[in-house]
Design a protein around this motif. Structure first.
Motif, PDB file in Angstrom:
ATOM      1  N   TRP A  30       0.826  -1.209   0.000  1.00 46.35           N
ATOM      2  CA  TRP A  30       0.000   0.000   0.000  1.00 46.35           C
ATOM      3  C   TRP A  30       0.864   1.265   0.000  1.00 46.35           C
ATOM      4  O   TRP A  30       0.395   2.368  -0.314  1.00 46.35           O
ATOM      5  CB  TRP A  30      -0.928   0.013   1.215  1.00 46.35           C
ATOM      6  N   LEU A  31       2.174   1.116   0.309  1.00 45.84           N
ATOM      7  CA  LEU A  31       3.101   2.255   0.280  1.00 45.84           C
ATOM      8  C   LEU A  31       3.582   2.595  -1.138  1.00 45.84           C
ATOM      9  O   LEU A  31       4.220   3.627  -1.334  1.00 45.84           O
ATOM     10  CB  LEU A  31       4.332   1.958   1.157  1.00 45.84           C
ATOM     11  N   GLN A  32       3.296   1.733  -2.103  1.00 44.02           N
ATOM     12  CA  GLN A  32       3.814   1.919  -3.458  1.00 44.02           C
ATOM     13  C   GLN A  32       3.508   3.303  -4.043  1.00 44.02           C
ATOM     14  O   GLN A  32       4.370   3.905  -4.696  1.00 44.02           O
ATOM     15  CB  GLN A  32       3.256   0.834  -4.390  1.00 44.02           C
ATOM     16  N   PRO A  33       2.287   3.854  -3.855  1.00 44.35           N
ATOM     17  CA  PRO A  33       2.016   5.193  -4.408  1.00 44.35           C
ATOM     18  C   PRO A  33       2.971   6.272  -3.909  1.00 44.35           C
ATOM     19  O   PRO A  33       3.260   7.221  -4.639  1.00 44.35           O
ATOM     20  CB  PRO A  33       0.575   5.469  -3.955  1.00 44.35           C
ATOM     21  N   ILE A  34       3.477   6.119  -2.676  1.00 44.70           N
ATOM     22  CA  ILE A  34       4.432   7.106  -2.154  1.00 44.70           C
ATOM     23  C   ILE A  34       5.734   7.036  -2.946  1.00 44.70           C
ATOM     24  O   ILE A  34       6.312   8.060  -3.313  1.00 44.70           O
ATOM     25  CB  ILE A  34       4.693   6.854  -0.652  1.00 44.70           C
ATOM     26  N   GLY A  35       6.202   5.824  -3.222  1.00 42.60           N
ATOM     27  CA  GLY A  35       7.404   5.657  -4.042  1.00 42.60           C
ATOM     28  C   GLY A  35       7.196   6.167  -5.455  1.00 42.60           C
ATOM     29  O   GLY A  35       8.076   6.827  -6.028  1.00 42.60           O
TER      30      GLY A  35
END
Length: 401
Positions: A30-35
């Motif tokens: 779920w952290l992928q969008p931040i990357g």
């Protein structure tokens, strides 16, 4: 946290990312969008940073006569050494093969066949550098055409001088603003690194890190090869300085370059060492070294060469001889357009990989260890500035009596 340096924050983010990925595994995706947002922010600043930096640095020379005489020699040294550095970097990467044993499935598995960009002839490459429409070049992010257009504007401002001093002032101020925006974007780097590393480890495990040691080693061998096979020759046979004397006096510059990872940040020390220890006349050193801090990027040329070959090897892409010749042309131009500030290589690597038709997903991993390789390449950059200045000083008889 506020008192930590950017490099410490990046290393901390790298470590946190590994821990989060190991603990939560695929649940951390779920952290992928931040990357992804981090990568998009980097792409956002590439064009204005390169365009304004090129115009500002060239127009700052001021005297067109000075530019023609000494500038031709200095820029000639800078271009030749950058080209040779890229070639040496490619050779070392071919020998070391840092990405040859790394499976692409360990990074991303889209089921899509990765193909390199179509090769161009030398004439096509040269013609492609000149924009038909500079606005289109800026809009599409064609880095080669943006640099060429910026060079023409910079020379025109230099020729017109005081007639366009207000224009130059606006460009310089805009350049300062873009450096500030770049700094703001880089402030989110630790968070972007944390997200990218966490998602990579969470999805693929620690096996993704197995190759990074060899990747870093390849960069260091490439940098030392440039010193051994190119700088030593220039120092001994063109600048005609004792190798022992040179390496003793240059140590102070190296220490500052390692700690700041900034060619521009090291400039005051480079100037003092070149003028006081090597006895180069002030008027030459104060002209060549500031230019070198922005256009002479031998270290970053090695970095681009090793990184592009690494990514190509990871994805199993065979780059033809013509594609590698095209890459050397592009690397020389992009290196000239790389600002002498920390982490600037990250920004342009993405554009270079995209131009070469290579994926950028692995950049998240490279960002995490960029500080380690940026240290050696910054040291190589500033060494190249001093070496070229010493060579021109010998040719022009511009040493102090």
């Amino acid at each position: 946290m506020k008192n930590l340096s950017m490099s410490a924050k990046v290393f901390l983010g790298f470590g946190i990312g590994i821990i989060l990925g190991l603990i939560f595994q695929k649940d951390i995706l779920w952290l992928q969008p931040i990357g992804d947002l981090f990568l998009k922010l980097i792409k956002m600043i590439v064009v204005p940073v390169v365009f304004l930096s090129i115009i500002s640095r060239i127009s700052s020379i001021g005297d067109i006569g000075k530019l023609k005489r000494i500038g031709t020699k200095v820029v000639g040294f800078y271009i030749v050494t950058t080209v040779l550095s890229a070639i040496i970097g490619l050779i070392v990467a071919h020998i070391m093969k840092p990405g040859a044993d790394f499976a692409v499935s360990q990074i991303v598995d889209t089921g899509e066949v990765i193909k390199p960009a179509e090769p161009m002839t030398v004439s096509q490459t040269i013609l492609s550098m000149v924009p038909d429409n500079p606005i289109t070049a800026l809009a599409t992010g064609n880095l080669m055409q943006i640099i060429v257009f910026g060079v023409f504007i910079g020379i025109a401002i230099t020729i017109l001088g005081d007639k366009v001093k207000n224009v130059k002032k606006v460009i310089d101020e805009a350049n300062v603003i873009m450096f500030k925006i770049t700094d703001m974007v880089m402030q989110v780097t630790p968070f972007g690194v944390t997200a990218l590393v966490a998602c990579s480890v969470g999805e693929y495990g620690l096996s993704i890190f197995n190759i990074l040691g060899k990747f870093i080693l390849t960069h260091y061998i490439g940098a030392f090869s440039v010193v051994l096979f190119m700088y030593v020759f220039i120092i001994k046979y063109i600048a005609k300085i004792s190798l022992k004397d040179f390496f003793t006096k240059i140590t102070e510059v190296w220490l500052v370059a390692f700690s700041t990872t900034s060619s521009s940040g090291t400039l005051p020390v480079s100037l003092r060492v070149t003028e006081e220890k090597f006895k180069v006349k002030d008027e030459l050193a104060s002209f060549t070294l500031p230019i070198g801090a922005t256009v002479n990027m031998n270290g970053i040329a090695v970095y681009y060469a090793v990184t592009v070959l690494f990514v190509a090897q990871v994805y199993g892409v065979e780059l033809s001889l013509m594609q590698q010749v095209m890459f050397i042309f592009m690397t020389t131009l992009i290196s000239i357009g790389t600002p002498g500030i920390p982490n600037s290589g990250i920004v342009l690597t993405i554009m270079l990989l995209t131009t070469m038709g290579l994926p950028i997903e692995i950049m998240g991993m490279i960002v995490g260890i960029f500080r380690l390789i940026d240290m050696i390449h910054t040291a190589l950059n500033v060494t190249g500035d001093v070496v070229s200045t010493l060579a021109v000083a010998r040719i022009e008889h511009m040493y102090k009596e």
